[in-house]
Scaffold this motif. Sequence first.
Motif, mmCIF file in Angstrom:
data_model
loop_
_atom_site.group_PDB
_atom_site.id
_atom_site.type_symbol
_atom_site.label_atom_id
_atom_site.label_comp_id
_atom_site.label_asym_id
_atom_site.label_seq_id
_atom_site.Cartn_x
_atom_site.Cartn_y
_atom_site.Cartn_z
ATOM 1 N N THR A 184 0.838 -1.213 0.000
ATOM 2 C CA THR A 184 0.000 0.000 0.000
ATOM 3 C C THR A 184 0.863 1.250 0.000
ATOM 4 N N ARG A 229 -5.920 -7.155 9.038
ATOM 5 C CA ARG A 229 -5.788 -6.675 7.654
ATOM 6 C C ARG A 229 -5.675 -7.833 6.663
ATOM 7 N N LYS A 238 -1.314 2.845 12.063
ATOM 8 C CA LYS A 238 -2.299 3.936 11.911
ATOM 9 C C LYS A 238 -2.958 3.868 10.523
HETATM 10 N N1 LIG Z 1 -2.619 1.706 7.347
HETATM 11 C C1 LIG Z 1 -3.568 0.811 7.028
HETATM 12 N N2 LIG Z 1 -4.679 0.723 7.763
HETATM 13 C C2 LIG Z 1 -5.638 -0.204 7.461
HETATM 14 N N3 LIG Z 1 -5.559 -1.080 6.441
HETATM 15 C C3 LIG Z 1 -4.448 -1.037 5.682
HETATM 16 C C4 LIG Z 1 -3.407 -0.101 5.923
HETATM 17 N N4 LIG Z 1 -2.422 -0.303 5.013
HETATM 18 C C5 LIG Z 1 -2.838 -1.315 4.242
HETATM 19 N N5 LIG Z 1 -4.042 -1.762 4.615
HETATM 20 C C6 LIG Z 1 -4.817 -2.880 4.053
HETATM 21 O O1 LIG Z 1 -4.278 -4.043 4.669
HETATM 22 C C7 LIG Z 1 -4.078 -5.093 3.726
HETATM 23 C C8 LIG Z 1 -2.594 -5.446 3.670
HETATM 24 O O2 LIG Z 1 -1.886 -4.346 3.108
HETATM 25 P P1 LIG Z 1 -0.676 -4.570 2.122
HETATM 26 O O3 LIG Z 1 -0.245 -3.222 1.651
HETATM 27 O O4 LIG Z 1 -1.004 -5.592 1.114
HETATM 28 O O5 LIG Z 1 0.436 -5.128 3.177
HETATM 29 P P2 LIG Z 1 1.731 -6.003 2.998
HETATM 30 O O6 LIG Z 1 2.230 -5.807 1.588
HETATM 31 O O7 LIG Z 1 2.700 -5.486 4.020
HETATM 32 O O8 LIG Z 1 1.328 -7.415 3.287
HETATM 33 C C9 LIG Z 1 -4.643 -4.576 2.406
HETATM 34 O O9 LIG Z 1 -5.969 -5.030 2.269
HETATM 35 C C10 LIG Z 1 -4.593 -3.059 2.567
HETATM 36 O O10 LIG Z 1 -5.604 -2.414 1.831
#
Ligand SMILES: Nc1ncnc2c1ncn2[C@@H]1O[C@H](COP(=O)(O)OP(=O)(O)O)[C@@H](O)[C@H]1O
Length: 209
Positions: free
Chosen positions: A37, A141, A188
């Motif tokens: 993200t 998440r 956050k």
């Molecule tokens: N700060 C945040 N707060 C809440 N949800 C989030 C946040 N950042 C990402 N997400 C959501 O959490 C999930 C995991 O995020 P992602 O970016 O794929 O993480 P990673 O690559 O570290 O596994 C996704 O569905 C994303 O939309």
Amino acid sequence: MGSIIDTLRKKVNGSLSNEKKVTVVFVLGGPGSGKGTQCAKIVQNFGYTHLSAGDLLRAEIKSGSENGTMIQNMIKEGKIVPSEVTVKLLQRAMQESDNNKFLIDGFPRNEENRAAFEEVTKIVPEFVLFFDCPEDEMEKRLLNRNQGRDDDNIDTIRKRFKVFLESSLPVVDYYSSKGRVRKIDAGKPAEEVFEAVKAVFTSTNEKAA
Ligand SMILES: Nc1ncnc2c1ncn2[C@@H]1O[C@H](COP(=O)(O)OP(=O)(O)O)[C@@H](O)[C@H]1O
Ligand SMILES: Nc1ccn([C@@H]2O[C@H](COP(=O)(O)OP(=O)(O)O)[C@@H](O)[C@H]2O)c(=O)n1
Ligand SMILES: [Mg+2]
């Protein structure tokens, strides 16, 4: 081009496969900490190319590669794929890109990843962006991610958390001891996290200028 002197110079300056000056930022953090993200936002604002090790491995499965089944099984078990495979995919992606600034997301995930990348590419990261997030938030998440991933189920998530603590955090500690880690509070909302990320990239630009 092509003279023996040029060839030797390139060998001295690095490796032949590594002719362009490349800037790399490693993006680390537990599963679900928000690496992907935030990388998307960094790309939009700071001109980097995003390379997710996990995405490259999933593309390799889809492409019908001879390693596909092995990679698929390891991802399902939350295990770390042998570095040889992942480093080759990252190196190829960097070579194929016109950009020279890369965010390498989800890598290095263990000491073997780190040493193999360094050995093969001779690239030292500018810094390591580390997303620090409570495990219960990451779990929530991942269970809501809905990208149809084989590894976003509670059994595999628990295995991935264990691998993160045992194998990936020591890599963060390694870079911490070299003063290279920029730690971000990632628990956050995404926009607030990005404010902290922006500050890191902005202060780095100022230093370079
Ligand atoms: N700060 C945040 N707060 C809440 N949800 C989030 C946040 N950042 C990402 N997400 C959501 O959490 C999930 C995991 O995020 P992602 O970016 O794929 O993480 P990673 O690559 O570290 O596994 C996704 O569905 C994303 O939309
Ligand atoms: N350097 C890496 C990165 C990912 N992987 C594999 O790919 C899986 C998913 O990685 P990912 O970075 O896409 O996962 P998230 O942290 O983004 O949720 C990991 O759990 C590992 O099984 C790996 O083996 N080596
Ligand atoms: Mg990700």
